[in-house]
Design an enzyme around this catalytic site. Sequence first.
Site, short mmCIF file in Angstrom:
data_model
loop_
_atom_site.label_atom_id
_atom_site.label_comp_id
_atom_site.label_asym_id
_atom_site.label_seq_id
_atom_site.Cartn_x
_atom_site.Cartn_y
_atom_site.Cartn_z
N ASP A 5 5.86 4.92 5.11
CA ASP A 5 6.76 3.99 5.81
C ASP A 5 6.81 2.63 5.13
O ASP A 5 7.51 1.73 5.60
CB ASP A 5 6.36 3.85 7.29
CG ASP A 5 4.96 3.29 7.49
OD1 ASP A 5 4.07 3.60 6.68
OD2 ASP A 5 4.75 2.55 8.47
N HIS A 6 6.11 2.49 4.00
CA HIS A 6 6.16 1.26 3.22
C HIS A 6 6.77 1.46 1.84
O HIS A 6 7.21 0.48 1.22
CB HIS A 6 4.75 0.68 3.08
CG HIS A 6 4.18 0.19 4.37
ND1 HIS A 6 4.06 -1.14 4.67
CD2 HIS A 6 3.74 0.86 5.46
CE1 HIS A 6 3.55 -1.27 5.90
NE2 HIS A 6 3.35 -0.06 6.38
N HIS A 12 4.59 -4.49 11.21
CA HIS A 12 4.93 -3.73 12.42
C HIS A 12 5.02 -4.63 13.64
O HIS A 12 4.33 -5.65 13.71
CB HIS A 12 3.87 -2.64 12.69
CG HIS A 12 3.86 -1.53 11.71
ND1 HIS A 12 4.67 -0.42 11.84
CD2 HIS A 12 3.15 -1.35 10.58
CE1 HIS A 12 4.45 0.41 10.83
NE2 HIS A 12 3.53 -0.14 10.04
N HIS A 20 -7.54 -0.49 5.40
CA HIS A 20 -6.50 0.42 5.87
C HIS A 20 -6.27 1.51 4.82
O HIS A 20 -6.23 2.70 5.13
CB HIS A 20 -5.23 -0.38 6.14
CG HIS A 20 -4.09 0.40 6.70
ND1 HIS A 20 -4.12 0.97 7.95
CD2 HIS A 20 -2.87 0.72 6.18
CE1 HIS A 20 -2.97 1.59 8.19
NE2 HIS A 20 -2.21 1.46 7.13
N HIS A 75 1.41 4.02 1.95
CA HIS A 75 1.92 4.83 3.06
C HIS A 75 3.44 4.94 3.02
O HIS A 75 4.14 4.01 2.65
CB HIS A 75 1.44 4.25 4.39
CG HIS A 75 -0.02 4.51 4.63
ND1 HIS A 75 -0.77 3.79 5.54
CD2 HIS A 75 -0.88 5.41 4.07
CE1 HIS A 75 -2.02 4.24 5.53
NE2 HIS A 75 -2.11 5.21 4.65
N HIS A 122 0.84 -1.20 0.00
CA HIS A 122 0.00 0.00 0.00
C HIS A 122 0.88 1.24 0.00
O HIS A 122 2.10 1.15 0.09
CB HIS A 122 -0.99 -0.01 1.17
CG HIS A 122 -0.37 0.11 2.53
ND1 HIS A 122 0.39 -0.88 3.10
CD2 HIS A 122 -0.43 1.11 3.46
CE1 HIS A 122 0.78 -0.51 4.31
NE2 HIS A 122 0.30 0.70 4.54
N ASP A 141 -0.32 -3.75 6.41
CA ASP A 141 -0.96 -3.20 7.61
C ASP A 141 -2.44 -3.60 7.72
O ASP A 141 -3.20 -2.94 8.41
CB ASP A 141 -0.86 -1.67 7.61
CG ASP A 141 0.53 -1.16 7.95
OD1 ASP A 141 1.42 -1.99 8.21
OD2 ASP A 141 0.73 0.07 7.92
#
Length: 261
Positions: free
Chosen positions: A60-61, A172, A114, A58, A56, A134
């Site tokens: 941090d990915h 995570h 998400h 975001h 996805h 996530d």
Amino acid sequence: MTTPLHVLAVPAFNDNYLWLIHDGRHAAIVDPGDAGPVLAALERHGLSLHAILLTHHHADHIGGVPQLLQHYAVPVFGPAGDGIAAVTDPLVEGDTVQVPGLALALTVLDVPGHTKGHIAYVHEGATPMVFCGDTLFAGGCGRIFEGTPEQMAASLDKLAALPPGTQVYCAHEYTLANLRFAAAVEPDNAALCERIDVDTAKRERGEPTVPSTIGLERATNPFLRYRERTIARTLTQAGKVTLDASPLAVFTALRQWKNTF
């Protein structure tokens, strides 16, 4: 003879895991939010990167993708509907990825909630695996940022339907916090109490609590167990739902409670 595959956890930021799948020479990285730890791991283990897999959009990915592409000209697999400009091979449910350089085939599941376009990658080999970003966490699930509770519940049901031995590679290290919430929701769950002891000991030793398995999640994760009467009873007693609440209403209340727990 097929070279065995290994999955290496590459820690990043405060609690992310970037998953490096390799056969001792060739590698693919899942959700590289930061390029630095990935490049260091590749060098340390003598690996060459052959593919990037994204779940996805975001930061941090995906944040490390541009820097990785400066070092390795590789395909970037990712969701067709999540607005990631770097994706060269857009994917939707039912697609199969033959990961370049590795004896690894992955099938794609759409798991929105998400984010609207979130996907998961499933490997159905002798050691089944799912890289779920996530959507599903060890003991929990992701926040619903773009989708709906109905979408998230359906996505989790889809993941819960995978074989129980499927290893769950989430993104995570949220496990202990998730399990504290699970214990508040289902305090008499013996499997959950045992899991808390096991995973607490892992963290005290500095070990990851992931991967878990789909079977363990089915037994202990309230977001896969929202149809259980014990969970509905807890939510009713807490004033979160009424006695006649639907399973979806229970799931929605469960996720809202976790947001503020």
